[in-house]
Design a protein around this motif. Structure first.
Motif, PDB file in Angstrom:
ATOM      1  N   THR A 162       0.832  -1.202   0.000  1.00 46.90           N
ATOM      2  CA  THR A 162       0.000   0.000   0.000  1.00 46.90           C
ATOM      3  C   THR A 162       0.868   1.254   0.000  1.00 46.90           C
ATOM      4  O   THR A 162       0.638   2.188  -0.778  1.00 46.90           O
ATOM      5  CB  THR A 162      -0.947   0.000   1.219  1.00 46.90           C
ATOM      6  OG1 THR A 162      -1.775  -1.166   1.149  1.00 46.90           O
ATOM      7  CG2 THR A 162      -1.811   1.239   1.252  1.00 46.90           C
ATOM      8  N   LYS A 177       2.690   1.598  -3.388  1.00 50.71           N
ATOM      9  CA  LYS A 177       1.806   2.145  -4.440  1.00 50.71           C
ATOM     10  C   LYS A 177       1.613   3.639  -4.290  1.00 50.71           C
ATOM     11  O   LYS A 177       1.540   4.357  -5.288  1.00 50.71           O
ATOM     12  CB  LYS A 177       0.439   1.438  -4.400  1.00 50.71           C
ATOM     13  CG  LYS A 177       0.464  -0.009  -4.784  1.00 50.71           C
ATOM     14  CD  LYS A 177       0.090  -0.268  -6.192  1.00 50.71           C
ATOM     15  CE  LYS A 177      -1.282   0.242  -6.492  1.00 50.71           C
ATOM     16  NZ  LYS A 177      -1.857  -0.178  -7.715  1.00 50.71           N
ATOM     17  N   LYS A 178       1.524   4.122  -3.068  1.00 50.12           N
ATOM     18  CA  LYS A 178       1.359   5.578  -2.845  1.00 50.12           C
ATOM     19  C   LYS A 178       2.611   6.342  -3.232  1.00 50.12           C
ATOM     20  O   LYS A 178       2.534   7.433  -3.789  1.00 50.12           O
ATOM     21  CB  LYS A 178       0.985   5.851  -1.386  1.00 50.12           C
ATOM     22  CG  LYS A 178      -0.419   5.426  -1.044  1.00 50.12           C
ATOM     23  CD  LYS A 178      -0.736   5.706   0.401  1.00 50.12           C
ATOM     24  CE  LYS A 178      -2.051   5.066   0.757  1.00 50.12           C
ATOM     25  NZ  LYS A 178      -3.104   5.971   1.043  1.00 50.12           N
ATOM     26  N   LYS A 230       3.322   6.061  -7.572  1.00 49.24           N
ATOM     27  CA  LYS A 230       2.107   6.138  -8.403  1.00 49.24           C
ATOM     28  C   LYS A 230       2.429   6.250  -9.870  1.00 49.24           C
ATOM     29  O   LYS A 230       3.267   6.932 -10.313  1.00 49.24           O
ATOM     30  CB  LYS A 230       1.247   7.311  -7.984  1.00 49.24           C
ATOM     31  CG  LYS A 230       0.463   7.030  -6.760  1.00 49.24           C
ATOM     32  CD  LYS A 230      -0.471   8.175  -6.451  1.00 49.24           C
ATOM     33  CE  LYS A 230      -1.259   7.850  -5.203  1.00 49.24           C
ATOM     34  NZ  LYS A 230      -2.184   8.861  -4.849  1.00 49.24           N
TER      35      LYS A 230
END
Length: 145
Positions: A138, A141-142, A145
């Protein structure tokens, strides 16, 4: 602001009980590395994580040992998606590279810290069934991007 957890998904299933046993073997080997600073054990972990991380898990000695244990003790199958486990194995592979590098360069303080983190995550997976891979994914991915 809410925190929404994301996990990689590939719709291939693996046996969670086998994964947890493999994590137990990683935990045991991690403890051995922590106390012995053995580059041989660290190299073994590196190779084994590489096999599992890059989808050659059928050749992983730790997976084979877990298969044997599951079969011998007739441990039930609990299907779970494979992708988070592959991602976690890639993280373990990176940690194993760092552990081996710090052992080979005699940076034993760094070896202890990095190995302790690997042991902690292996404990979470093996004892509690908690895979930190989704949390790392998570954040990954942040950031990318």
């Amino acid at each position: 602001m809410s925190f929404e957890l994301e996990c990689p998904v590939d719709f291939k299933k693996v046996n969670e009980n086998k994964v947890r046993l493999t994590a137990l073997w990683v935990l045991v080997l991690g403890v051995l590395v922590f106390f012995t600073k053995s580059w041989l054990i660290a190299a073994f972990l590196l190779i084994d994580f590489a096999l599992r991380a890059f989808d050659f898990g059928k050749y992983s000695l730790l997976n084979l040992l877990s298969d044997f244990t599951v079969t011998t003790f007739k441990i039930s199958t609990k299907p779970i998606d494979q992708a988070p486990k592959l991602f976690a194995a890639k993280i373990g592979f990176a940690f194993s590279i760092a552990i081996l590098a710090t052992i080979l360069t005699d940076n034993l303080t760094a070896t202890l810290y990095i190995t302790a983190v690997l042991i902690f995550f292996a404990f979470l997976e093996s004892a509690l069934g908690f895979c930190a891979g989704c949390y790392v994914y998570t954040f990954y991915k942040k950031i990318f991007k």
